[in-house]
Design an enzyme around this catalytic site. Structure first.
Site, PDB file in Angstrom:
ATOM      1  N   HIS A   1       0.872  -1.200   0.000  1.00 34.36           N
ATOM      2  CA  HIS A   1       0.000   0.000   0.000  1.00 34.36           C
ATOM      3  C   HIS A   1       0.895   1.231   0.000  1.00 34.36           C
ATOM      4  O   HIS A   1       1.536   1.541   1.006  1.00 34.36           O
ATOM      5  CB  HIS A   1      -0.899   0.008   1.234  1.00 34.36           C
ATOM      6  CG  HIS A   1      -1.811   1.192   1.308  1.00 34.36           C
ATOM      7  ND1 HIS A   1      -3.142   1.078   1.630  1.00 34.36           N
ATOM      8  CD2 HIS A   1      -1.609   2.513   1.103  1.00 34.36           C
ATOM      9  CE1 HIS A   1      -3.706   2.275   1.615  1.00 34.36           C
ATOM     10  NE2 HIS A   1      -2.779   3.171   1.299  1.00 34.36           N
TER      11      HIS A   1
ATOM     12  N   HIS B   1       1.524   5.424  -1.640  1.00 35.34           N
ATOM     13  CA  HIS B   1       1.132   6.610  -2.418  1.00 35.34           C
ATOM     14  C   HIS B   1       2.378   7.182  -3.077  1.00 35.34           C
ATOM     15  O   HIS B   1       3.312   7.595  -2.383  1.00 35.34           O
ATOM     16  CB  HIS B   1       0.504   7.668  -1.506  1.00 35.34           C
ATOM     17  CG  HIS B   1      -0.759   7.194  -0.871  1.00 35.34           C
ATOM     18  ND1 HIS B   1      -2.002   7.384  -1.439  1.00 35.34           N
ATOM     19  CD2 HIS B   1      -0.980   6.496   0.280  1.00 35.34           C
ATOM     20  CE1 HIS B   1      -2.935   6.842  -0.677  1.00 35.34           C
ATOM     21  NE2 HIS B   1      -2.336   6.287   0.384  1.00 35.34           N
TER      22      HIS B   1
ATOM     23  N   ARG C   1       1.964   9.545  -5.749  1.00 28.32           N
ATOM     24  CA  ARG C   1       1.601  10.862  -6.325  1.00 28.32           C
ATOM     25  C   ARG C   1       2.018  10.955  -7.780  1.00 28.32           C
ATOM     26  O   ARG C   1       2.139   9.970  -8.471  1.00 28.32           O
ATOM     27  CB  ARG C   1       2.212  12.006  -5.497  1.00 28.32           C
ATOM     28  CG  ARG C   1       2.100  11.866  -3.985  1.00 28.32           C
ATOM     29  CD  ARG C   1       0.688  11.823  -3.479  1.00 28.32           C
ATOM     30  NE  ARG C   1       0.619  11.986  -2.031  1.00 28.32           N
ATOM     31  CZ  ARG C   1      -0.364  11.536  -1.274  1.00 28.32           C
ATOM     32  NH1 ARG C   1      -1.388  10.883  -1.791  1.00 28.32           N
ATOM     33  NH2 ARG C   1      -0.365  11.742   0.024  1.00 28.32           N
TER      34      ARG C   1
ATOM     35  N   LYS D   1      -9.322  -0.332  -5.630  1.00 27.96           N
ATOM     36  CA  LYS D   1      -9.348   0.323  -4.323  1.00 27.96           C
ATOM     37  C   LYS D   1     -10.714   0.927  -4.034  1.00 27.96           C
ATOM     38  O   LYS D   1     -11.255   1.676  -4.846  1.00 27.96           O
ATOM     39  CB  LYS D   1      -8.279   1.423  -4.318  1.00 27.96           C
ATOM     40  CG  LYS D   1      -8.288   2.303  -3.088  1.00 27.96           C
ATOM     41  CD  LYS D   1      -7.776   1.567  -1.855  1.00 27.96           C
ATOM     42  CE  LYS D   1      -7.970   2.400  -0.610  1.00 27.96           C
ATOM     43  NZ  LYS D   1      -6.750   2.722   0.074  1.00 27.96           N
TER      44      LYS D   1
ATOM     45  N   HIS E   1     -10.325   0.941   2.108  1.00 29.88           N
ATOM     46  CA  HIS E   1     -10.102   1.930   3.167  1.00 29.88           C
ATOM     47  C   HIS E   1     -11.291   1.781   4.111  1.00 29.88           C
ATOM     48  O   HIS E   1     -12.400   2.199   3.803  1.00 29.88           O
ATOM     49  CB  HIS E   1     -10.021   3.353   2.600  1.00 29.88           C
ATOM     50  CG  HIS E   1      -9.734   4.367   3.667  1.00 29.88           C
ATOM     51  ND1 HIS E   1      -8.531   5.047   3.758  1.00 29.88           N
ATOM     52  CD2 HIS E   1     -10.473   4.788   4.737  1.00 29.88           C
ATOM     53  CE1 HIS E   1      -8.558   5.843   4.823  1.00 29.88           C
ATOM     54  NE2 HIS E   1      -9.727   5.698   5.428  1.00 29.88           N
TER      55      HIS E   1
ATOM     56  N   HIS F   1      -4.342  -0.817   6.017  1.00 31.89           N
ATOM     57  CA  HIS F   1      -3.931  -0.047   7.188  1.00 31.89           C
ATOM     58  C   HIS F   1      -4.893  -0.212   8.360  1.00 31.89           C
ATOM     59  O   HIS F   1      -5.501   0.747   8.807  1.00 31.89           O
ATOM     60  CB  HIS F   1      -3.706   1.428   6.854  1.00 31.89           C
ATOM     61  CG  HIS F   1      -4.743   2.074   5.978  1.00 31.89           C
ATOM     62  ND1 HIS F   1      -6.083   2.000   6.222  1.00 31.89           N
ATOM     63  CD2 HIS F   1      -4.617   2.839   4.870  1.00 31.89           C
ATOM     64  CE1 HIS F   1      -6.731   2.682   5.305  1.00 31.89           C
ATOM     65  NE2 HIS F   1      -5.879   3.194   4.460  1.00 31.89           N
TER      66      HIS F   1
ATOM     67  N   ASP G   1       1.600   2.578   3.509  1.00 32.20           N
ATOM     68  CA  ASP G   1       0.743   3.755   3.350  1.00 32.20           C
ATOM     69  C   ASP G   1       1.587   5.029   3.381  1.00 32.20           C
ATOM     70  O   ASP G   1       1.102   6.087   3.773  1.00 32.20           O
ATOM     71  CB  ASP G   1      -0.354   3.803   4.426  1.00 32.20           C
ATOM     72  CG  ASP G   1      -1.489   4.747   4.050  1.00 32.20           C
ATOM     73  OD1 ASP G   1      -1.554   5.192   2.882  1.00 32.20           O
ATOM     74  OD2 ASP G   1      -2.296   5.062   4.939  1.00 32.20           O
TER      75      ASP G   1
HETATM   76  O1  DOR Z   1      -3.237   9.321   5.901  1.00 35.32           O
HETATM   77  C1  DOR Z   1      -3.620   9.042   4.778  1.00 35.32           C
HETATM   78  N1  DOR Z   1      -3.098   9.625   3.683  1.00 35.32           N
HETATM   79  N2  DOR Z   1      -4.598   8.146   4.647  1.00 35.32           N
HETATM   80  C2  DOR Z   1      -5.171   7.900   3.461  1.00 35.32           C
HETATM   81  O2  DOR Z   1      -6.062   7.095   3.423  1.00 35.32           O
HETATM   82  C3  DOR Z   1      -4.761   8.645   2.259  1.00 35.32           C
HETATM   83  C4  DOR Z   1      -3.412   9.152   2.379  1.00 35.32           C
HETATM   84  C5  DOR Z   1      -3.054  10.185   1.338  1.00 35.32           C
HETATM   85  O3  DOR Z   1      -3.349   9.973   0.156  1.00 35.32           O
HETATM   86  O4  DOR Z   1      -2.456  11.184   1.689  1.00 35.32           O
HETATM   87 ZN    ZN Z   2      -3.257   5.105   1.747  1.00 38.95          ZN
END
Ligand code: DOR
Ligand code: ZN
Length: 345
Positions: free
Chosen positions: A14, A16, A18, A100, A137, A175, A248
């Site tokens: 998991h 991110h 960007r 997701k 989520h 998470h 995450d």
């Molecule tokens: O803390 C988080 N940040 N939880 C999420 O579910 C999304 C993530 C984000 O994309 O910044």
């Molecule tokens: Zn996340």
């Protein structure tokens, strides 16, 4: 005392990444240690169609550091309009690994998420048929529900009904942050697993709130009380294959974190493995670390374990930068507030 640990190369289930300058800045922090990652689709606009996923995958591959061996495992962002045929074709082509589910409004960039879960039932049924897992989520968005209770209420109100209606669907509770999450996974062995983050293993809500608010510890689902952290630690270090790592890691520009309304997310990727070795050592469970970081995830997703290895060595306190440049901005690294001694080599 163990000073060196060699593990099959870890994966992050998991993550991110960007886009644009932020992608370029953070991607090397993951590829340095991890062979694969499940890449979250909550861009603006989100990754909804197979064409979106193909384009995003190309941008990730183009941003890879020279010589990096890394496979991004793409996901689609489920909406009430998701086309089951497009999804199935993307899955059959190996373009996506999972889908997701964000309840609408639950977290960062989740406005296009699902409001009416009945509307996505046909898509979920198709996913079950083709063996495409659902990453969830797990928080309700009902304002009447206290933020600390949102995971437990989600399990009862949304997740359990979905799993009863579509029992063949493979689900990853992402998470998890509570004892309730751990217990639900343990009580439902079939086609259910959970990822756990670094920060939820290291911290409890007091770390975020006592003596001043620490925005870099604010993430969603929010940190819970200590007994929940301890339940997560017990699950992660138990060797139970239904629990595995999903960092995450969620970078935001520092100004968006240190703001009146702070963005949710902890940027943990650069030191994730050092933090995990620290936790597993504290729990006398270094022999369970490889399962959590490198074996259980591939087993659940039906993928091979990475053949390369990674070595962790215990030594002097690790020094790491406070922040990373990302285009015109900076991103603050997660700092667990305790010295780390495990170095990745
Ligand atoms: O803390 C988080 N940040 N939880 C999420 O579910 C999304 C993530 C984000 O994309 O910044
Ligand atoms: Zn996340």
């Amino acid at each position: 005392m163990t000073l060196t640990l060699t593990l099959a190369r870890p994966d992050d289930w998991h993550l991110h990444l960007r886009d644009g300058a932020m992608l370029a800045a953070v991607l090397p922090e993951t590829t340095r240690h991890f062979a694969r990652a499940i890449v979250m689709p909550n861009l603006v606009p989100p990754v909804i169609t197979s064409a979106d996923a193909a384009a995003y995958r190309s941008r990730i591959l183009a941003a890879l550091p020279e010589g990096a061996e890394f496979t991004p495992l793409m996901t689609l962002y489920l909406t009430e309009e998701t086309d089951p045929d497009d999804l199935a074709a993307a899955h059959a082509a190996g373009l996506i690994t999972a889908v997701k589910l964000y309840p609408a409004g639950a977290t960062t960039n989740s406005a296009s998420g699902v409001q009416n879960f009945d509307k996505v039932r046909p898509v979920l049924e198709r996913m079950a048929e083709i063996g495409c897992p659902l990453c969830v989520h797990g928080e309700v968005t009902d304002r009447a529900i206290d933020i600390f209770d949102r995971e437990a209420v989600f399990i009862d109100r949304i997740l359990d009904p979905i799993r009863r209606q579509v029992p063949e669907l493979k689900v990853i509770m992402e998470h998890i942050t509570t004892r309730d999450g751990v217990e639900y996974v343990k009580a439902n062995p079939a086609r259910l697993a959970a990822t756990i983050t670094v920060q939820h293993l290291m911290l409890e809500r007091n770390d975020m709130l006592v003596g001043g608010m620490r925005p870099h510890y604010y993430c969603l689902p929010i940190l819970k009380r200590r007994e929940h952290r301890d339940a997560l630690r017990a699950a992660a270090t138990s060797g139970d294959a239904r629990f595995f790592l999903g960092t995450d890691s969620a970078p935001h520009p520092t100004h968006a974190k240190e703001a009146e309304c702070c963005a949710a997310g902890c940027f943990t990727a650069p030191i994730a493995l050092s933090c995990l070795a620290h936790v597993f050592e504290e729990e006398n469970a270094l022999n369970k670390l490889e399962g959590f970081t490198s074996l259980h995830g591939p087993a659940f997703y039906g993928l091979p374990v990475n053949s390369e290895t990674l070595t962790l060595t215990k030594g002097a306190a690790l020094s790491y930068p406070k922040s990373l440049a990302a285009g015109a901005h900076s991103v603050t690294l997660f700092d667990p507030g305790t010295p780390l001694h495990w170095h990745v080599s």
